[in-house]
Write an enzyme that holds these catalytic residues in place. Structure first.
Site, PDB file in Angstrom:
ATOM      1  N   GLY B 337     -17.054 -23.586 -83.120  1.00 20.33           N
ATOM      2  CA  GLY B 337     -17.141 -24.679 -82.157  1.00 20.33           C
ATOM      3  C   GLY B 337     -17.900 -24.234 -80.915  1.00 20.33           C
ATOM      4  O   GLY B 337     -18.836 -23.428 -80.988  1.00 20.33           O
ATOM      5  N   SER B 338     -17.452 -24.700 -79.773  1.00 25.12           N
ATOM      6  CA  SER B 338     -18.202 -24.460 -78.545  1.00 25.12           C
ATOM      7  C   SER B 338     -18.185 -22.998 -78.108  1.00 25.12           C
ATOM      8  O   SER B 338     -18.962 -22.621 -77.231  1.00 25.12           O
ATOM      9  CB  SER B 338     -17.626 -25.325 -77.421  1.00 25.12           C
ATOM     10  OG  SER B 338     -17.708 -26.688 -77.817  1.00 25.12           O
ATOM     11  N   THR B 339     -17.288 -22.176 -78.685  1.00 26.80           N
ATOM     12  CA  THR B 339     -17.313 -20.756 -78.307  1.00 26.80           C
ATOM     13  C   THR B 339     -18.605 -20.101 -78.758  1.00 26.80           C
ATOM     14  O   THR B 339     -18.938 -19.008 -78.337  1.00 26.80           O
ATOM     15  CB  THR B 339     -16.132 -19.982 -78.943  1.00 26.80           C
ATOM     16  OG1 THR B 339     -16.220 -20.086 -80.367  1.00 26.80           O
ATOM     17  CG2 THR B 339     -14.807 -20.551 -78.474  1.00 26.80           C
ATOM     18  N   PHE B 340     -19.348 -20.820 -79.588  1.00 26.03           N
ATOM     19  CA  PHE B 340     -20.611 -20.311 -80.128  1.00 26.03           C
ATOM     20  C   PHE B 340     -21.769 -20.546 -79.149  1.00 26.03           C
ATOM     21  O   PHE B 340     -22.862 -20.037 -79.324  1.00 26.03           O
ATOM     22  CB  PHE B 340     -20.875 -21.053 -81.448  1.00 26.03           C
ATOM     23  CG  PHE B 340     -21.995 -20.526 -82.296  1.00 26.03           C
ATOM     24  CD1 PHE B 340     -22.075 -19.183 -82.667  1.00 26.03           C
ATOM     25  CD2 PHE B 340     -23.001 -21.391 -82.740  1.00 26.03           C
ATOM     26  CE1 PHE B 340     -23.099 -18.730 -83.468  1.00 26.03           C
ATOM     27  CE2 PHE B 340     -24.033 -20.931 -83.549  1.00 26.03           C
ATOM     28  CZ  PHE B 340     -24.091 -19.602 -83.912  1.00 26.03           C
ATOM     29  N   LYS B 341     -21.496 -21.355 -78.114  1.00 28.85           N
ATOM     30  CA  LYS B 341     -22.610 -21.880 -77.314  1.00 28.85           C
ATOM     31  C   LYS B 341     -23.327 -20.799 -76.501  1.00 28.85           C
ATOM     32  O   LYS B 341     -24.523 -20.909 -76.243  1.00 28.85           O
ATOM     33  CB  LYS B 341     -22.106 -22.998 -76.396  1.00 28.85           C
ATOM     34  CG  LYS B 341     -21.935 -24.305 -77.189  1.00 28.85           C
ATOM     35  CD  LYS B 341     -21.315 -25.416 -76.360  1.00 28.85           C
ATOM     36  CE  LYS B 341     -21.213 -26.690 -77.216  1.00 28.85           C
ATOM     37  NZ  LYS B 341     -20.326 -27.683 -76.585  1.00 28.85           N
TER      38      LYS B 341
END
Lengths: 383, 633
Positions: B337-341
Site C-alpha cells: 500500500g502507501s508504505t511503498f510510496k
C-alpha cells in the site's frame, strides 16, 4: 589236574580284600576329573562355590561312596541282579512316561522325594549290564544265529523308544550306541550289523517325521549354524567363538569374556567344555581329552584283562559309554554334532549324570577286583 | 563207586577244560574287537583334537575378534544441544534435566504386573499402560521402553527405594528442551522434534532414540551449530546388552550456544500490543539490521511440540484461519500500500520524471485511457509536490509518477530497498514477496503488462507484495543514510565478523526529503498519522501508513456506498500497515507493523508502531547507535 591247579582257586574275597583290590590309579583319575569340574563350576559361578561348585564336590564325595559300594559287590551277584536291575530301570522309565514331571519341556525326571532322578540316565548303565549278562550266556555259535539276537535287540529298542518319546534324542542315541558297542564286543557277526544299518536307514525318514520341531531345528541348525546367528544357531556360534578366542593358552582362569558375559548358554552343564577351552585354551582342552583317554584306556585294559565274559563286556561297555558321553558333548560344543544335550561326564553340573557315571565306574572297578574269576555261562553254574 | 566217582570227576574236568578252551576263543575274539573299538575311540578323540587345533590355532584370530565384537559395544554420547539466550542473557531455549522411568521386558518378566506396581508411585492411565505394553510387544525384549517422563525427585527416590519389587524398571536421565519465553518467541525459536525418515543421513547420532533436531525457526536454521558433536563411549556388555563397565570415553563437543539480538522484554511488549489482532511486526536497529523484536500473532507455544503434540491440538493450529503456524513476519506477504510510496518517489527522482519542484494536480482521480483511478481522498488534494504527496498520501501523484517512469524502472529501484527478494534473515521459510516486471507478468500469467498495472503498483497495490521484514529493511535503508543492511537475529559467533552493510549510493538530499516527508506524516497536523504522533520531541517518530486492499472494491459496492471496512466481513477487510522510525532526527530504530484485516494503517497499525518505538527507546536509550550501544554491552 595240572590244568586245574594252574587256574586260581575259586574263592570268596573278603570285603577288606576287595577294598584293597580297588584300582587306585583309576580312582585318582576320576577324582582329578571331578576336581576339574569343581574348578570350572567355580568359574561359571563367577568366582563362587555357589551355586554349583560346592554341591558338585559334595555330590562327588557321595557318588564315590556309591562307586566303592558297587565295586565290592560280588560279581556273581551282579550277574544275577543284571536283569532285575534292567527291568527296574525300565519300569522307572515307563513310570516317567506315565507320571513324570515336566522339566525343560521334556519328561525326564522322577521325583523320589529326597532326590529327583532321570531313569534315562540310569538306563545307560542298566542296558550295558543286561546285555553283558545276555551275551555272557551265549556260545560262539549263538552269536551267528539271528533268532538269538531278538531278545537283546528288544532289550535295546524298548528303552530307546521310550527315551526318544520323552523326547531326549541325545540320551536315546547314547543308549543305542552304548548297546551297539556291547553287541560288537560280544562278537556278534558283522553281517548282522550290516542288516541293522540298512534297517536304520529305512527308519530315518519315518523317525524324522516323529521328531519334535525343536529337535528338527537342532539338526538343521547343526548343518548350518551361521544361517541364523540370533536364533537357534546362536548357541553353537557363541560356543565356537568362545573356543576359538581361547587360542593356544586360553584367556586365563575366570577371564573368558564369552562365558562370563553370558554369551555362552548353559555354561555350567552342556557347554562347560567350551568355558574350559576358552579359559585354558588348546592346552587345557587337550589335557582334558588326555584325562578322558586315560580313563577309557583303563576301562579297556581292565576289560581285556578280565577272565570272565560278563566282566569284559561290562567293563568295555561302560568305558565306551563314558567315551560316548565325552565325545558327543565335546563334538557338540565344537559344532561337529548337533546340540543334543549330553553332559560332560563328571564335569558338567548334574546329579543323575554323575551318579550314573560313578555307578558305571563302580562296575568297572568290580570287574577289576574280580578279574581272575571265571564264571560259567549260567549264573548258577559254578565251576 | 570209586570208579563212578572218578568218571564223574573226569567228565567234570573235561567239561571245565572245554569251557576254558571256549573261553580262550571268546577272549581272543573279544580282545580283537575291543582293540578295534578302542582304536576307533582314539581316532575320534583325534578328530576332536584336530577340530580344537583348527578353532583355537588356525582360526583363533577370527574368533578372538568376534569375541571382542560381542563384548564391546560403542555407545554414542549425545552432545547437549546448544542453548539460546536473548541479548541480555535471558533464556529462550534451554535444556532441562528429565528423569524418565523405563522398563526392560526381559528383566521384568510379567511387565503388566510390574507396571501395576509402578503405577502406585507414578500415576499411569490405562491408556498409557496399554501403550507401554504395545511397545514392549513390538521391540526386542532387552531394549528399554520409556514408561513415563518428567518424574519428580520424590518419584525417582521412591522408585529406587522399591527397586526389588520393580524388576526391569530403571531410571534414565535425559534432557528435555524447554522454551521459557513460550508463545512470545515461538516463531523465532521454532522447536525440536525427533528426526523424520528423510532426515536420516547415516549419522548414527540421528538414530539415537533421544535425539532431537531443529524443526523450525532458529532451532532449524542453526541446527548444525547447536547440535554439537557426539562423544563415544566403549562399554563392555553381556549377551543381554547390559553394560558391565565402561572401557573408554571420548566426550564429544557440546553444541554452540546462541546469543540473540532480540530483547525478550520488547518482544513480549510487542506481542501484547497486538492483543487479539492477527498480524506481524518487526523492530530493528536501522544501522545494523539487528532485530530487536519480531512477532507474528497469533503464535504457538513451542513447548507444546516437545512431548509430541496431540493430533487435536495440531489440527486446531492448522485449521485456525489466523494461521498461527505461519511466521507472518517473514512469510506473510501483503500489498505494501502507501508504505511503498517513498520507494516510488525515489525511483521517480532517480528516473528523472520528477524533481523537488514537480507539482502534480490531484482532482481525486486519474483518468488513464478508459479507466479512472481514484485517489483515497474523494475530492482530491489539489497541487502536490513530492513531500506533501507522501505526507498526505496522495495517490494521484504516485499514479502519475509510476506510469511516467514505467514498471521496470520502478521494480529495479524497489529491489535496491530489499523488496521482491529474500532479505537473508537467519531463519528458514522466508518468502520473497513480489515486485512485478513486464517479463514476470508475461511469463507467469501469460498476459501483457498494461499501464493500469503500473498505476496500481505506484501505490503499492496490484501485484506488489511484501513481507513485514522486507518493509522494516526498506525503512532502515531509507533512514540510515543509505546502507543496505541485512536483518539478523543471532549475534555473530565468537571470531565471526559480519561484513559492513554496503552503501547504496543514493543522494543524501533525497533521503533527507524522504525523512522529512515521513516526519510530516506523523508530526504535521495535515499528516495522515498525526493521531499517532509521539509528543516528546526527543523520542518523536516518523513513519508512513498504508492500507492494503484485500480485494477490489466493485463499482456496485462503491455505488451502494459500502466503503467502510467495518461493514465488511473480517476476512475481506483491508490490511493496516505502518512503517516507522525513531528518533526522528537521528533515526536509530525502525519498525514495521501489519495488522491483518485491521482497516486503516494510521488508526490500527500506527499506534502499535508508536508504542513499540517508545518501548525500544525506553529500553535502549536514544543515543547514537548500535556499535557502541547495547550490543557491545
Amino acid at each position: 589236574m595240572a590244568l586245574l591247579s594252574s587256574a586260581p582257586a575259586p574263592e570268596r574275597l573278603t570285603v577288606a580284600q576287595r577294598l584293597l583290590g580297588i584300582n587306585w590309579v583309576l580312582l585318582l583319575l576320576l577324582t582329578g576329573l571331578a576336581m576339574v569340574g569343581v574348578a570350572m563350576l567355580y568359574s561359571a559361578g563367577d568366582g563362587s562355590f555357589y551355586p554349583w561348585a560346592a554341591r558338585h564336590a559334595v555330590r562327588y564325595a557321595v557318588c564315590l561312596v556309591v562307586m566303592i559300594g558297587v565295586a565290592v559287590i560280588d560279581l556273581r551277584l551282579l550277574l544275577r541282579l543284571a536283569y532285575p536291575v534292567y527291568f527296574f530301570v525300565l519300569a522307572l522309565l515307563i513310570a516317567v512316561e506315565v507320571m513324570g514331571d515336566i522339566g525343560m519341556g521334556a519328561q525326564r525326571w522322577i521325583d523320589l522325594g529326597i532326590i529327583s532322578i532321570q531313569p534315562s540316565e540310569l538306563m545307560k548303565v542298566a542296558i550295558v549290564l543286561a546285555l553283558a549278562r545276555y551275551f555272557h550266556g551265549c556260545t560262539h555259535l549263538d552269536l551267528g544265529k539271528l533268532t538269538m539276537m531278538i531278545p537283546p535287540v528288544l532289550m535295546v529298542l524298548v528303552p530307546v523308544g521310550l527315551v526318544m518319546k520323552q523326547p531326549d534324542l541325545g540320551t536315546a542315541s547314547m543308549v543305542g550306541l552304548g548297546a551297539a558297542v556291547v553287541f560288537f564286543a560280544a562278537g556278534v557277526r558283522l553281517w548282522m550289523f550290516g542288516v541293522a544299518l540298512m534297517g536304520l536307514a529305512a527308519i530315518i525318514p519315518v523317525a524324522w517325521n516323529l521328531l519334535h520341531d525343536y529337535q528338527r531345528q537342532r539338526v538343521l541348525t547343526f548343518l548350518e549354524p551361521e544361517s541364523d546367528p540370533l536364533g537357534a544357531g546362536y548357541h553353537i556360534l557363541q560356543s565356537m567363538i568362545a573356543l576359538g578366542s581361547g587360542g593356544v593358552l586360553g584367556r586365563g582362569f575366570m577371564q573368558g569374556s564369552q562365558s562370563h558375559l553370558s554369551f555362552l548358554p548353559e555354561k555350567h552343564t552342556d557347554f562347560i567344555f567350551t568355558m574350559l577351552a576358552e579359559e585354558f585354551g588348546l592346552v587345557g582342552g587337550v589335557a582334558l581329552l588326555a584325562l578322558y583317554m586315560a580313563i577309557i584306556a583303563f576301562c579297556a585294559a581292565i576289560a581285556i584283562r578280565a577272565r570272565n565274559q560278563f566282566g569284559r563286556l561290562l567293563a568295555f561297555g561302560i568305558g565306551s559309554t563314558f567315551f560316548l558321553y565325552a565325545f558327543i558333548n565335546i563334538a557338540m560344543v565344537m559344532g561337529l554334532l548337533p546340540v543334543v544335550g549330553v553332559p560332560l561326564p563328571l564335569i558338567s553340573y548334574g546329579g543323575t549324570a554323575m551318579l550314573t557315571a560313578m555307578i558305571g565306574m563302580g562296575l568297572v572297578m568290580n570287574v577289576y577286583i574280580n578279574r581272575d574269576f571265571r564264571i560259567g555261562r549260567r549264573p548258577d553254574e559254578d565251576e | 563207586m570209586f570208579k563212578l566217582r572218578r568218571r564223574k570227576a573226569r567228565a567234570g574236568a573235561e567239561r571245565v577244560i572245554a569251557g576254558f578252551r571256549r573261553d580262550e576263543e571268546r577272549l581272543r575274539g573279544f580282545t580283537r574287537r575291543a582293540l578295534v573299538l578302542s582304536g576307533a575311540q582314539v581316532g575320534l578323540f583325534g578328530v576332536l583334537a584336530a577340530r580344537m587345533y583348527d578353532l583355537q590355532v588356525l582360526q583363533a584370530d577370527r574368533y578372538a575378534l568376534l569375541a571382542e565384537d560381542n563384548r564391546v559395544n560403542m555407545r554414542l554420547l549425545p552432545p547437549p544441544r546448544g542453548e539460546i539466550f536473548d541479548r541480555n542473557g535471558e533464556p529462550v531455549a534451554v535444556n532441562e534435566l528429565n528423569y524418565r522411568v523405563q522398563v526392560v521386558a526381559e528383566q521384568a518378566g510379567d511387565v503388566a504386573a510390574v507396571l501395576r506396581r509402578l503405577a502406585v508411585i507414578v500415576p499411569l492411565t490405562p491408556d498409557e499402560i496399554e501403550r507401554v505394553l504395545e511397545d514392549v510387544g513390538r521391540r526386542r525384549s532387552f531394549l528399554p521402553v520409556v514408561v513415563a517422563e518428567n518424574l519428580t525427585w520424590d518419584q525417582v527416590a521412591s522408585i529406587e527405594l522399591n527397586a526389588p519389587d520393580l524388576p526391569g524398571v530403571s531410571i534414565d536421565l535425559g534432557y528435555r528442551r524447554i522454551y521459557p519465553a513460550g508463545i512470545a518467541m515461538g516463531h523465532l525459536t521454532g522447536y525440536v522434534a525427533p528426526p523424520r525418515e528423510e532426515d536420516l543421513n547415516g549419522d548414527p547420532l540421528l538414530e539415537l532414540p533421544d535425539f532431537r533436531m531443529g524443526r523450525n525457526g532458529l532451532e532449524r536454521r542453526y541446527d548444525e551449530q547447536m547440535r554439537g558433536r557426539a562423544g563415544v563411549s566403549q562399554v563392555e556388555v553381556n549377551a543381554m546388552g547390559r553394560v558391565i563397565r565402561e572401557l573408554s570415553r571420548e566426550p564429544g563437543q557440546p553444541g554452540r550456544d546462541l546469543r540473540l539480538t532480540v530483547d525478550t522484554g520488547l518482544q513480549a511488549a510487542l506481542v501484547s500490543l497486538f492483543g487479539e489482532e492477527s498480524g506481524a511486526a518487526v523492530v530493528m536497529e536501522a544501522h545494523t539490521g539487528y532485530v530487536l523484536a519480531m512477532v507474528s500473532t497469533p503464535g504457538y507455544d513451542p513447548n507444546a511440540f516437545i512431548g509430541g503434540i496431540s493430533q487435536r491440538a495440531w489440527q486446531e493450529l492448522v485449521d485456525n484461519p489466523r494461521a498461527p503456524l505461519r511466521d507472518k513476519a517473514i512469510a506473510g506477504t501483503y500489498s505494501p500500500g502507501s508504505t511503498f510510496k517513498m520507494v516510488v518517489a525515489l525511483a521517480g527522482l532517480d528516473a528523472g520524471v520528477i524533481d523537488a519542484q514537480t507539482e502534480i494536480y490531484c482532482p481525486g482521480f486519474l483518468d488513464y485511457g478508459p479507466n479512472r483511478f481514484h485517489c483515497w481522498k474523494h475530492f482530491g488534494h489539489g497541487k502536490m509536490n513530492v513531500t506533501h504527496a507522501i505526507e498526505q498520501s496522495c495517490d494521484v501523484f504516485f499514479y502519475q509518477t509510476a506510469v511516467e517512469m514505467g514498471i521496470d524502472k520502478l521494480s529495479a529501484y524497489a529491489r535496491r530497498y530489499g523488496l521482491g527478494e529474500l532479505t537473508g534473515i537467519d531463519l528458514v521459510g522466508e518468502r520473497a514477496g513480489l515486485i512485478p516486471t513486464k517479463g514476470w507478468k508475461e511469463s507467469t500469467l501469460g498476459n501483457p503488462w498494461v499501464p493500469g498495472d503500473t498505476i496500481n503498483a505506484g501505490i503499492g497495490q496490484g501485484y506488489v507484495n511484501c513481507t513485514p521484514i522486507q518493509l522494516a529493511v526498506m525503512t532502515a535503508r531509507l533512514v540510515n543514510g543509505g546502507y543496505a543492511v541485512t536483518p539478523r537475529l543471532a549475534r555473530p559467533a565468537e571470531g565471526e565478523t559480519l561484513p559492513p552493510p554496503p552503501r547504496m549510493d543514493v543522494p543524501e538530499i533525497w533521503l533527507n526529503w524522504m525523512r522529512e516527508a515521513m516526519s510530516m506524516v506523523v508530526n504535521s497536523p495535515s499528516g495522515t498519522a498525526y493521531g499517532a504522533r509521539i509528543p516528546d520531541e526527543r523520542l518523536a517518530m516518523g513513519g508512513k501508513s498504508g492500507t492494503a486492499q484485500v480485494r477490489r472494491i466493485t463499482a456496485a459496492e462503491r455505488a451502494a456506498g459500502i466503503r467502510s471496512n467495518d461493514e465488511l466481513p473480517w476476512q475481506y477487510r483491508d490490511h493496516a500497515l505502518f512503517v516507522a522510525f525513531a528518533p526522528v532526527h537521528a533515526p536509530r530504530f525502525v519498525c514495521s507493523v501489519v495488522v491483518e484485516h485491521g482497516g486503516g494503517g494510521s488508526s490500527k497499525a500506527a499506534p502499535i508502531a508508536r508504542e513499540a518505538l517508545l518501548e525500544a527507546q525506553r529500553r535502549f536509550g536514544t543515543a547514537e547507535l548500535a556499535d557502541a550501544g547495547p550490543l557491545a554491552r
